[in-house]
Write a protein that holds these residues in place. Structure first.
Motif, PDB file in Angstrom:
ATOM      1  N   GLY A   1       0.829  -1.210   0.000  1.00 17.67           N
ATOM      2  CA  GLY A   1       0.000   0.000   0.000  1.00 17.67           C
ATOM      3  C   GLY A   1       0.857   1.250   0.000  1.00 17.67           C
ATOM      4  N   GLY A   2       1.879   1.269  -0.864  1.00 11.67           N
ATOM      5  CA  GLY A   2       2.649   2.495  -1.107  1.00 11.67           C
ATOM      6  C   GLY A   2       2.005   3.218  -2.288  1.00 11.67           C
ATOM      7  N   PRO A   3       2.659   4.250  -2.810  1.00  9.52           N
ATOM      8  CA  PRO A   3       2.079   5.000  -3.922  1.00  9.52           C
ATOM      9  C   PRO A   3       1.731   4.115  -5.123  1.00  9.52           C
ATOM     10  CG  PRO A   3       4.098   6.059  -3.151  1.00  9.52           C
ATOM     11  CD  PRO A   3       3.935   4.813  -2.344  1.00  9.52           C
ATOM     12  N   SER A   4       2.559   3.133  -5.460  1.00  4.98           N
ATOM     13  CA  SER A   4       2.304   2.311  -6.655  1.00  4.98           C
ATOM     14  C   SER A   4       1.016   1.517  -6.497  1.00  4.98           C
ATOM     15  CB  SER A   4       3.449   1.319  -6.899  1.00  4.98           C
ATOM     16  OG  SER A   4       4.657   1.984  -7.075  1.00  4.98           O
ATOM     17  N   GLY A   5       0.918   0.776  -5.394  1.00  4.68           N
ATOM     18  CA  GLY A   5      -0.243  -0.085  -5.171  1.00  4.68           C
ATOM     19  C   GLY A   5      -1.529   0.710  -5.061  1.00  4.68           C
ATOM     20  N   LEU A   6      -1.481   1.810  -4.321  1.00  2.00           N
ATOM     21  CA  LEU A   6      -2.683   2.619  -4.110  1.00  2.00           C
ATOM     22  C   LEU A   6      -3.154   3.263  -5.407  1.00  2.00           C
ATOM     23  CD1 LEU A   6      -1.643   4.338  -0.764  1.00  2.00           C
ATOM     24  CD2 LEU A   6      -3.374   2.542  -1.031  1.00  2.00           C
TER      25      LEU A   6
ATOM     26  N   VAL B   1      -6.051  -4.303  -1.616  1.00  2.00           N
ATOM     27  CA  VAL B   1      -4.658  -3.932  -1.328  1.00  2.00           C
ATOM     28  C   VAL B   1      -4.274  -4.518   0.037  1.00  2.00           C
ATOM     29  CG1 VAL B   1      -3.071  -2.015  -0.900  1.00  2.00           C
ATOM     30  CG2 VAL B   1      -4.854  -1.780  -2.647  1.00  2.00           C
ATOM     31  N   LEU B   2      -3.145  -5.225   0.070  1.00  2.00           N
ATOM     32  CA  LEU B   2      -2.650  -5.795   1.333  1.00  2.00           C
ATOM     33  C   LEU B   2      -1.384  -5.060   1.743  1.00  2.00           C
ATOM     34  CD1 LEU B   2      -3.002  -9.620   0.599  1.00  2.00           C
ATOM     35  CD2 LEU B   2      -4.419  -8.221   2.123  1.00  2.00           C
ATOM     36  N   GLU B   3      -1.403  -4.415   2.888  1.00  2.00           N
ATOM     37  CA  GLU B   3      -0.256  -3.637   3.359  1.00  2.00           C
ATOM     38  C   GLU B   3       0.223  -4.202   4.697  1.00  2.00           C
ATOM     39  OE1 GLU B   3       1.915  -1.034   2.471  1.00  2.00           O
ATOM     40  OE2 GLU B   3       2.682  -1.479   4.478  1.00  2.00           O
TER      41      GLU B   3
ATOM     42  N   ILE C   1       9.126   9.824   5.578  1.00  2.00           N
ATOM     43  CA  ILE C   1       9.385  11.006   4.751  1.00  2.00           C
ATOM     44  C   ILE C   1      10.097  10.537   3.487  1.00  2.00           C
ATOM     45  CG2 ILE C   1      10.516  13.261   4.616  1.00  2.00           C
ATOM     46  CD1 ILE C   1       8.308  13.195   6.705  1.00  2.00           C
ATOM     47  N   ARG C   2       9.510  10.821   2.360  1.00  2.00           N
ATOM     48  CA  ARG C   2      10.095  10.430   1.066  1.00  2.00           C
ATOM     49  C   ARG C   2      10.346  11.669   0.216  1.00  2.00           C
ATOM     50  NH1 ARG C   2       8.631   4.930  -0.056  1.00  2.00           N
ATOM     51  NH2 ARG C   2       9.443   3.705   1.674  1.00  2.00           N
ATOM     52  N   ALA C   3      10.725  11.441  -1.034  1.00  2.00           N
ATOM     53  CA  ALA C   3      11.113  12.556  -1.903  1.00  2.00           C
ATOM     54  C   ALA C   3       9.917  13.450  -2.261  1.00  2.00           C
ATOM     55  CB  ALA C   3      11.778  12.025  -3.157  1.00  2.00           C
TER      56      ALA C   3
ATOM     57  N   ASP D   1       2.692 -11.973   6.996  1.00  2.00           N
ATOM     58  CA  ASP D   1       3.056 -13.159   6.197  1.00  2.00           C
ATOM     59  C   ASP D   1       2.330 -13.232   4.862  1.00  2.00           C
ATOM     60  OD1 ASP D   1       4.563 -13.863   8.370  1.00  2.00           O
ATOM     61  OD2 ASP D   1       3.068 -15.247   9.177  1.00  2.00           O
ATOM     62  N   VAL D   2       2.276 -12.126   4.162  1.00  2.00           N
ATOM     63  CA  VAL D   2       1.620 -12.119   2.851  1.00  2.00           C
ATOM     64  C   VAL D   2       2.417 -13.018   1.899  1.00  2.00           C
ATOM     65  CG1 VAL D   2       0.993 -10.677   0.872  1.00  2.00           C
ATOM     66  CG2 VAL D   2       0.705  -9.788   3.192  1.00  2.00           C
ATOM     67  N   GLN D   3       1.703 -13.853   1.165  1.00  2.00           N
ATOM     68  CA  GLN D   3       2.390 -14.806   0.299  1.00  2.00           C
ATOM     69  C   GLN D   3       1.583 -15.025  -0.983  1.00  2.00           C
ATOM     70  OE1 GLN D   3       5.448 -16.114   1.587  1.00  2.00           O
ATOM     71  NE2 GLN D   3       5.652 -16.482  -0.614  1.00  2.00           N
TER      72      GLN D   3
ATOM     73  N   GLY E   1       2.726  -7.154  -7.509  1.00  2.00           N
ATOM     74  CA  GLY E   1       3.769  -7.001  -6.495  1.00  2.00           C
ATOM     75  C   GLY E   1       4.194  -5.544  -6.459  1.00  2.00           C
ATOM     76  N   ALA E   2       3.560  -4.760  -5.575  1.00  2.00           N
ATOM     77  CA  ALA E   2       3.906  -3.332  -5.445  1.00  2.00           C
ATOM     78  C   ALA E   2       4.401  -3.110  -4.016  1.00  2.00           C
ATOM     79  CB  ALA E   2       2.685  -2.460  -5.748  1.00  2.00           C
ATOM     80  N   ASP E   3       5.196  -4.087  -3.535  1.00  2.00           N
ATOM     81  CA  ASP E   3       5.556  -4.100  -2.119  1.00  2.00           C
ATOM     82  C   ASP E   3       6.987  -3.635  -1.856  1.00  2.00           C
ATOM     83  OD1 ASP E   3       6.319  -6.356  -3.483  1.00  2.00           O
ATOM     84  OD2 ASP E   3       5.785  -7.782  -1.917  1.00  2.00           O
TER      85      ASP E   3
ATOM     86  N   HIS F   1      11.948  -4.307  -0.345  1.00  2.00           N
ATOM     87  CA  HIS F   1      12.110  -5.403   0.622  1.00  2.00           C
ATOM     88  C   HIS F   1      10.894  -6.341   0.664  1.00  2.00           C
ATOM     89  CE1 HIS F   1      15.758  -3.561   2.099  1.00  2.00           C
ATOM     90  NE2 HIS F   1      15.121  -2.408   2.143  1.00  2.00           N
ATOM     91  N   GLY F   2      10.038  -6.232  -0.333  1.00  2.00           N
ATOM     92  CA  GLY F   2       8.804  -7.007  -0.310  1.00  2.00           C
ATOM     93  C   GLY F   2       8.994  -8.484  -0.636  1.00  2.00           C
ATOM     94  N   VAL F   3       7.861  -9.199  -0.636  1.00  2.00           N
ATOM     95  CA  VAL F   3       7.883 -10.651  -0.803  1.00  2.00           C
ATOM     96  C   VAL F   3       7.683 -11.046  -2.281  1.00  2.00           C
ATOM     97  CG1 VAL F   3       5.389 -10.838  -0.359  1.00  2.00           C
ATOM     98  CG2 VAL F   3       6.858 -12.782   0.130  1.00  2.00           C
ATOM     99  N   SER F   4       7.117 -10.156  -3.071  1.00  2.00           N
ATOM    100  CA  SER F   4       6.707 -10.530  -4.434  1.00  2.00           C
ATOM    101  C   SER F   4       7.888 -10.918  -5.323  1.00  2.00           C
ATOM    102  CB  SER F   4       5.946  -9.377  -5.082  1.00  2.00           C
ATOM    103  OG  SER F   4       4.833  -9.052  -4.296  1.00  2.00           O
TER     104      SER F   4
ATOM    105  N   ALA G   1       5.732  -3.945  -9.838  1.00  2.00           N
ATOM    106  CA  ALA G   1       5.639  -2.516 -10.165  1.00  2.00           C
ATOM    107  C   ALA G   1       6.365  -1.690  -9.112  1.00  2.00           C
ATOM    108  CB  ALA G   1       4.173  -2.091 -10.235  1.00  2.00           C
ATOM    109  N   GLY G   2       6.980  -0.613  -9.541  1.00  2.00           N
ATOM    110  CA  GLY G   2       7.617   0.330  -8.612  1.00  2.00           C
ATOM    111  C   GLY G   2       8.881  -0.226  -7.979  1.00  2.00           C
ATOM    112  N   ASP G   3       9.101   0.189  -6.720  1.00  2.00           N
ATOM    113  CA  ASP G   3      10.335  -0.172  -6.016  1.00  2.00           C
ATOM    114  C   ASP G   3      10.528  -1.688  -5.876  1.00  2.00           C
ATOM    115  OD1 ASP G   3      10.828   2.516  -5.683  1.00  2.00           O
ATOM    116  OD2 ASP G   3      11.250   2.385  -3.536  1.00  2.00           O
ATOM    117  N   ALA G   4       9.471  -2.466  -6.019  1.00  2.00           N
ATOM    118  CA  ALA G   4       9.614  -3.930  -5.952  1.00  2.00           C
ATOM    119  C   ALA G   4      10.519  -4.425  -7.078  1.00  2.00           C
ATOM    120  CB  ALA G   4       8.238  -4.589  -6.060  1.00  2.00           C
TER     121      ALA G   4
END
Ligand code: APR
Ligand code: PHB
Length: 390
Positions: A10-15, A30-32, A43-45, A126-128, A157-159, A162-165, A284-287
């Motif tokens: 649930g970061g900017p990409s997923g939302l 959306v699973l966050e 705080i981000r850019a 434990d999202v999988q 996978g917009a996690d 460090h996500g699991v996707s 998608a995104g940082d994933a």
């Protein structure tokens, strides 16, 4: 549970993807992993390219951004005691960027999801993702003692990095490209007036510095620090003193200092994972990719992924045509690599690293001299900074 598109993260990409699909009648969950307070505390850019701002408007989330965000037509590069300006407007065919904090943008996206009763599940443990290449793709997560299963057509996978996707793609399929720079950025947020009306990127032999802002009363500054430093090594006083040393006198003299609201260190890393699709899983995104923050490309690189995915999903659900989904990885990666190239170029132009040899420094001098003597070079910088077309 059942949905059409299950979005992990649930970061900017997923939302953003959830919001855009919802507006076209496509169901998402959306699973966050974190709480909302945690996500909105990061705080981000704060620079949005034109295309991302357009996507916010299309997602019916652009109202506050348009009211409170600042449109910037240029930025400055300080080097060798000079302060030169890049005229984004002139050299990008009339385009610009919007200065608007990513934290605020995420808040706007959450509010829009709430307004439309969008399903956003926080504290999902434990999202999988499962059965990625089979006919019954699904995602499981744990809430307390209960394991919940969500059946879906597609998994996004917009996690984040460090996500699991990404990790669920088999090792013999996934290729990872990485460049780690031997420095980080120490950022400080303060309730002070911004030192300069536009952003100032500073190249200095003591290290890079950046003067940015969130509003006319909120400033964001960065200094390059060794990777071994931690936030505790830097008092506010030490930060301000070091920042001043790296700025040209005309800027340093105007610097208003004050207590920090937030201080954090971000590593400088370039990373790309290929492919961005595996069966029914789409990254998608940082994933899938990370850039050093120098060219302000992080969020903007995610934007094109979302744009391509959104349109590919629409074609699939509305016309039964999956060409867009089949081409997603190749198309997304083509733009991702251009953002990688630009971020690497701007990072190497403006930073002095421990392994920067005298030859490299003369090349940096020459690159800057060339940049400010050539309209073609400034045009190239400007078109990349405002964002290449999707
Ligand atoms: N399960 C569920 N959610 C997860 C998991 C997981 N296993 N792992 C991570 N997450 C969540 C994180 O808590 C985070 O909120 O996924 C979200 C990913 O969000 P971001 O890291 O912000 O990534 P993204 O949405 O792709 O945003 C693009 O652009 O400027 C850059 O890094 C900056 O966040 C920005 C990014
Ligand atoms: C920021 O405001 O946080 C910011 C701006 C420009 C960058 C990186 C970060 O290149």
């Amino acid at each position: 549970m059942k949905t059409q598109v299950c979005i992990i993260g649930g970061g900017p990409s997923g939302l953003m993807l959830s919001q855009l699909l919802h507006l076209k009648g496509i169901d998402t969950i959306v699973l966050e992993r974190q709480s909302r307070e945690y996500v909105l505390g990061r705080i981000r850019a704060g620079v949005l390219e034109h295309g991302f701002a357009e996507l916010m408007r299309e997602a019916q989330c652009g109202e506050r951004m348009d009211r409170e965000g600042e449109i910037h037509h240029g930025f400055h590069i300080a080097h060798g005691g000079r302060l030169d300006r890049i005229d984004l407007h002139k050299y990008s065919g009339g385009s610009s960027v919007v200065v608007y904090g990513q934290t605020e943008l995420t808040r706007d996206l959450y509010e829009a999801r709430d307004r439309m009763n969008g399903a956003v599940i926080h504290n999902a443990e434990d999202v999988q993702p499962h059965d990625l290449t089979g006919s019954r793709p699904h995602v499981t997560y744990r809430k307390g003692d209960e394991v919940v299963r969500i059946d879906c057509d597609f998994i996004i996978g917009a996690d984040g990095f460090h996500g699991v996707s990404r990790k669920s793609i088999p090792r013999d399929v996934l290729r990872e490209y990485e460049k780690v720079y031997p420095s980080g950025w120490l950022g400080l947020l303060s309730r002070t007036r911004p030192v300069w009306p536009e952003l100032v990127y500073a190249r200095h032999e003591r290290g890079f510095a950046l003067c940015s802002l969130r509003s006319q009363v909120l400033s964001r500054y960065y200094i390059q620090v060794p990777l071994s430093d931690s936030v505790e090594d830097w008092s506010d006083e030490a930060f301000w003193a070091e920042l001043k040393r790296r700025l040209p006198a005309e800027v340093a003299d105007k610097l208003e200092t004050g207590p920090s609201i937030e201080k954090s260190i971000a590593p400088l890393r370039s990373f790309v994972a290929e492919p961005m699709r595996y069966g029914n899983l789409f990254l998608a995104g940082d994933a899938a990719h990370i850039v050093p923050p120098t060219g302000a490309r992080g969020l903007n690189s995610a934007a094109s992924d979302i744009y391509y995915l959104y349109h590919a999903m629409l074609r699939h659900y509305q016309d039964g045509d999956s060409t867009g989904l089949d081409q997603y990885s190749e198309k997304a990666l083509a733009r991702v690599w251009k953002a990688q190239r630009f971020s690497w170029w701007m990072t190497m132009l403006l930073h002095t690293f421990p392994d920067t040899i005298a030859y490299d420094r003369r090349l940096q001098d020459t690159e800057l001299a060339y940049l400010f003597s050539s309209e073609a070079a400034q045009r190239s910088l400007a078109e990349n900074y405002v964002g290449l077309p999707f």
